[in-house]
Each structure stands twice: as structure tokens, then as C-alpha cells.
Design an enzyme around this catalytic site. Structure first.
Site, PDB file in Angstrom:
ATOM      1  N   THR A  28       0.839  -1.213   0.000  1.00 60.15           N
ATOM      2  CA  THR A  28       0.000   0.000   0.000  1.00 60.15           C
ATOM      3  C   THR A  28       0.869   1.258   0.000  1.00 60.15           C
ATOM      4  OG1 THR A  28      -0.212  -0.086   2.409  1.00 60.15           O
ATOM      5  CG2 THR A  28      -2.007  -1.058   1.142  1.00 60.15           C
ATOM      6  N   HIS A 123      -0.305 -16.742  -5.219  1.00 64.21           N
ATOM      7  CA  HIS A 123      -1.485 -16.300  -5.966  1.00 64.21           C
ATOM      8  C   HIS A 123      -1.131 -15.846  -7.377  1.00 64.21           C
ATOM      9  CE1 HIS A 123      -3.959 -15.622  -2.016  1.00 64.21           C
ATOM     10  NE2 HIS A 123      -3.838 -16.885  -2.340  1.00 64.21           N
ATOM     11  N   CYS A 159      -5.665 -20.071 -30.596  1.00 61.65           N
ATOM     12  CA  CYS A 159      -6.742 -21.077 -30.545  1.00 61.65           C
ATOM     13  C   CYS A 159      -8.101 -20.465 -30.215  1.00 61.65           C
ATOM     14  CB  CYS A 159      -6.401 -22.155 -29.512  1.00 61.65           C
ATOM     15  SG  CYS A 159      -6.549 -21.576 -27.820  1.00 61.65           S
ATOM     16  N   ASN A 222       1.162  -5.789  11.187  1.00 64.88           N
ATOM     17  CA  ASN A 222      -0.010  -5.422  10.404  1.00 64.88           C
ATOM     18  C   ASN A 222      -0.689  -4.229  11.062  1.00 64.88           C
ATOM     19  OD1 ASN A 222      -1.488  -6.352   8.051  1.00 64.88           O
ATOM     20  ND2 ASN A 222      -3.226  -6.652   9.413  1.00 64.88           N
TER      21      ASN A 222
HETATM   22  P1  NAD Z   1      -5.904  -7.765   2.651  1.00 69.30           P
HETATM   23  O1  NAD Z   1      -6.322  -6.591   1.844  1.00 69.30           O
HETATM   24  O2  NAD Z   1      -6.918  -8.731   3.089  1.00 69.30           O
HETATM   25  O3  NAD Z   1      -5.174  -7.258   3.988  1.00 69.30           O
HETATM   26  C1  NAD Z   1      -4.157  -6.308   3.974  1.00 69.30           C
HETATM   27  C2  NAD Z   1      -3.791  -6.004   5.420  1.00 69.30           C
HETATM   28  O4  NAD Z   1      -2.684  -5.124   5.392  1.00 69.30           O
HETATM   29  C3  NAD Z   1      -4.903  -5.310   6.207  1.00 69.30           C
HETATM   30  O5  NAD Z   1      -5.180  -6.070   7.374  1.00 69.30           O
HETATM   31  C4  NAD Z   1      -4.322  -3.922   6.565  1.00 69.30           C
HETATM   32  O6  NAD Z   1      -4.597  -3.578   7.896  1.00 69.30           O
HETATM   33  C5  NAD Z   1      -2.845  -4.139   6.392  1.00 69.30           C
HETATM   34  N1  NAD Z   1      -2.132  -2.965   5.894  1.00 69.30           N
HETATM   35  C6  NAD Z   1      -2.431  -2.199   4.813  1.00 69.30           C
HETATM   36  N2  NAD Z   1      -1.478  -1.262   4.618  1.00 69.30           N
HETATM   37  C7  NAD Z   1      -0.564  -1.439   5.625  1.00 69.30           C
HETATM   38  C8  NAD Z   1       0.643  -0.781   5.957  1.00 69.30           C
HETATM   39  N3  NAD Z   1       1.118   0.233   5.251  1.00 69.30           N
HETATM   40  N4  NAD Z   1       1.330  -1.205   7.062  1.00 69.30           N
HETATM   41  C9  NAD Z   1       0.865  -2.243   7.814  1.00 69.30           C
HETATM   42  N5  NAD Z   1      -0.275  -2.917   7.513  1.00 69.30           N
HETATM   43  C10 NAD Z   1      -0.976  -2.513   6.431  1.00 69.30           C
HETATM   44  O7  NAD Z   1      -4.731  -8.479   1.852  1.00 69.30           O
HETATM   45  P2  NAD Z   1      -4.183  -9.987   1.879  1.00 69.30           P
HETATM   46  O8  NAD Z   1      -4.190 -10.532   3.270  1.00 69.30           O
HETATM   47  O9  NAD Z   1      -2.933  -9.977   1.090  1.00 69.30           O
HETATM   48  O10 NAD Z   1      -5.243 -10.889   1.103  1.00 69.30           O
HETATM   49  C11 NAD Z   1      -6.007 -10.498   0.001  1.00 69.30           C
HETATM   50  C12 NAD Z   1      -5.618 -10.882  -1.387  1.00 69.30           C
HETATM   51  O11 NAD Z   1      -5.322  -9.634  -1.965  1.00 69.30           O
HETATM   52  C13 NAD Z   1      -4.392 -11.661  -1.689  1.00 69.30           C
HETATM   53  O12 NAD Z   1      -4.790 -12.839  -2.213  1.00 69.30           O
HETATM   54  C14 NAD Z   1      -3.672 -10.886  -2.828  1.00 69.30           C
HETATM   55  O13 NAD Z   1      -3.513 -11.724  -3.947  1.00 69.30           O
HETATM   56  C15 NAD Z   1      -4.615  -9.811  -3.182  1.00 69.30           C
HETATM   57  N6  NAD Z   1      -4.121  -8.444  -3.506  1.00 69.30           N
HETATM   58  C16 NAD Z   1      -2.828  -8.224  -3.869  1.00 69.30           C
HETATM   59  C17 NAD Z   1      -2.406  -6.932  -4.132  1.00 69.30           C
HETATM   60  C18 NAD Z   1      -0.975  -6.731  -4.551  1.00 69.30           C
HETATM   61  O14 NAD Z   1      -0.433  -7.579  -5.254  1.00 69.30           O
HETATM   62  N7  NAD Z   1      -0.345  -5.644  -4.128  1.00 69.30           N
HETATM   63  C19 NAD Z   1      -3.283  -5.858  -3.993  1.00 69.30           C
HETATM   64  C20 NAD Z   1      -4.631  -6.113  -3.614  1.00 69.30           C
HETATM   65  C21 NAD Z   1      -5.022  -7.434  -3.369  1.00 69.30           C
END
Ligand code: NAD
Length: 250
Positions: A28, A123, A159, A222
Site C-alpha cells: 500500500t 497467488h 486457438c 499489520n
Molecule cells: P488484505 O487486503 O486482506 O489485507 C491487507 C492487510 O494489510 C490489512 O489487514 C491492513 O490492515 C494491512 N495494511 C495495509 N497497509 C498497511 C501498511 N502500510 N502497514 C501495515 N499494515 C498494512 O490483503 P491480503 O491478506 O494480502 O489478502 C487479500 C488478497 O489480496 C491476496 O490474495 C492478494 O492476492 C490480493 N491483492 C494483492 C495486491 C498486490 O499484489 N499488491 C493488492 C490487492 C489485493
């Protein structure tokens, strides 16, 4: 917070083989929204629309999928690794990284310089596309170019099969070889660091759970609480770009 960071850093210092497990939260601060935070993708789209069986069976669902996926890819394409990604690269340079299991599809661990053989993308990746029928591979940018020129749903030149980014959608089976390797590393590591995952997506979340069950010290970093916090030796609620460096690479 300082005490917790020091406690976590000591665990890493004493560990020989560390498993790092990352989720969308680590990216993020590189400008890629996660799914579940406010403003994340699930506040704009309904996840139900993105199940694999709908994608396979319904042209309208494919169109919607490509809209969402193109929007997500636009944030990933030129994103750069942030200090949290670089901290994991530093852990590898210290000779302590057993494996880096990521749920992310953004390729940022590769951009940060971790060795490809350490990275397990359970993933998949959004950076490439392939035909679900003949498996012909395509570069993501080539397909995005087609979409920009007005194509709503791209199909295989070879295909006519359905094209899909090389990511694992809801309801699509996980890559078994990668899952198995990740679980083996979880059973073997002496410390496991979870960085930026809500730990609600299964079977991915079973990997850090397995590590804790096998006796590894679990460190969870987290912003929000997770369902595995009770099993962790250290839980730190903070920003990953600030906290991960002092833990992995003091
Ligand atoms: P999620 O969105 O469920 O959880 C993300 C977690 O990160 C949240 O609990 C949040 O509190 C925490 N968070 C966000 N920014 C933060 C920061 N700067 N510092 C500390 N904590 C922070 O994501 P997940 O658990 O990875 O699962 C969801 C699915 O999302 C995965 O399967 C993934 O494939 C997919 N996804 C991937 C991306 C990417 O590749 N960057 C982006 C969106 C979703």
C-alpha cells in the site's frame, strides 16, 4: 512499540531460517491499494463478481473482470518497492531468508531484488497473461494495449481460447507445487514474519499457521488485528515501511 520491535529483531537475529509471508498491506505504501482497507478494491467492486466459474462461463463477467483488473494493474505497472520490500531483500543479504511467500501479484519483491528462487508467488502474478486453453503466454502490456484499443474481452490468437492474467482467482485451484513448497518451508523455519496480511484468505493463511504449529516464532506486523494474533510471539500494529527495516535489518 520500541520494545516490541527490539523483541522481534532479537528473534530474527537468533534465527537461522526465516520465512517471510507477505500480503497486500506491504504494497500500500508503494501506491497499490489492498482489498479490505477503506478505499481498497472491495469498496468499489463486489468480490462475488470475480469468481473463476463466472469468468469462465460468462462473457459479461469477463468484461467486468478485465475492467477491475486493468484498474488494478495500472497501479502496479510502474510501482516501486518501498522500505518494507527492501528490508526483506536485506534479510536475504544477511543469509537468513529461507523463503519469501507472497500473496501479492504485483511483482514488487522481484523489483526489490530478492532472488527469484526464494520468492513463492502463491497467488500468481498480474504481470503476465496466458490462454486457459492452449497456455500460450502473453505479456501483460500487449493485452492492455488491445483493451485500450477498444477490445472488451481479449481472446487467444492461436486457438481462440479465453485469456486470463496469471493470477489465482477466487474458486480457482492454487498452484499445488508452490503451496506444498511453502508449507514445507513453514514446517522447517525457526521464525516466520507476516507482513501486511489480514490472514483471512485461505488456504494462504494456513502457511503462517503451520509455521506457528511447527514451533516457529511468529511475528505479525499489520496495521489491524488478525485472527492469528493469539498464536504470535510478537504482534506489532504499525506501518510496515517504518517497522520492518528495524526488525529485519537493524
Ligand atoms: P488484505 O487486503 O486482506 O489485507 C491487507 C492487510 O494489510 C490489512 O489487514 C491492513 O490492515 C494491512 N495494511 C495495509 N497497509 C498497511 C501498511 N502500510 N502497514 C501495515 N499494515 C498494512 O490483503 P491480503 O491478506 O494480502 O489478502 C487479500 C488478497 O489480496 C491476496 O490474495 C492478494 O492476492 C490480493 N491483492 C494483492 C495486491 C498486490 O499484489 N499488491 C493488492 C490487492 C489485493
Amino acid at each position: 512499540m520500541k520494545d516490541l520491535i527490539e523483541k522481534a529483531a532479537k528473534i530474527i537475529d537468533e534465527a537461522k531460517e526465516v520465512l517471510v509471508f507477505t500480503g497486500a498491506g506491504i504494497s500500500t505504501e508503494s501506491g497499490i491499494p489492498d482489498f479490505r482497507s477503506p478505499g481498497g478494491l472491495w469498496s468499489k467492486y463486489d468480490p462475488q463478481d470475480f469468481y473463476f466459474d463466472r469468468f469462465i462461463s460468462n462473457e459479461k463477467a469477463r468484461e467486468k473482470y478485465w475492467q477491475m483488473s486493468t484498474e488494478a494493474y495500472a497501479t502496479m505497472k510502474d510501482a516501486r518497492p518501498n522500505p518494507a520490500h527492501l528490508a526483506i531483500k536485506c534479510l536475504e543479504d544477511r543469509g537468513k531468508l529461507l523463503a519469501l511467500v507472497t500473496q501479492n501479484i504485483d511483482g514488487l519483491h522481484h523489483k526489490a531484488g530478492n532472488s527469484p528462487d526464494k520468492i513463492i508467488e502463491i497467488h500468481g502474478t498480474a504481470l503476465s497473461v496466458s490462454c486457459l486453453n492452449c497456455r500460450k503466454p502473453y505479456g501483460r502490456d500487449e493485452i492492455e494495449e488491445r483493451l485500450r484499443s477498444g477490445v472488451k474481452v481479449p481472446y487467444c490468437d492461436e486457438c481462440g481460447g479465453i485469456l486470463k492474467p496469471d493470477t489465482v482467482s477466487f474458486g480457482q485451484s492454487m498452484p499445488e507445487d508452490k503451496m506444498q513448497r511453502a508449507l514445507e518451508c513453514a514446517a522447517r523455519c525457526d521464525a516466520c514474519v507476516v507482513a501486511g496480511s489480514s490472514l483471512v484468505v485461505y488456504p494462504a493463511a494456513s502457511i503462517p499457521a503451520q509455521a506457528a504449529q511447527s514451533g516457529a516464532k511468529l511475528i505479525i506486523v499489520n496495521r489491524d488485528p488478525t485472527p492469528l494474533d493469539n498464536y504470535a510471539t510478537v504482534v506489532i500494529h504499525g506501518s510496515l515501511s517504518e517497522v520492518l527495516g528495524p526488525i529485519l535489518c537493524p
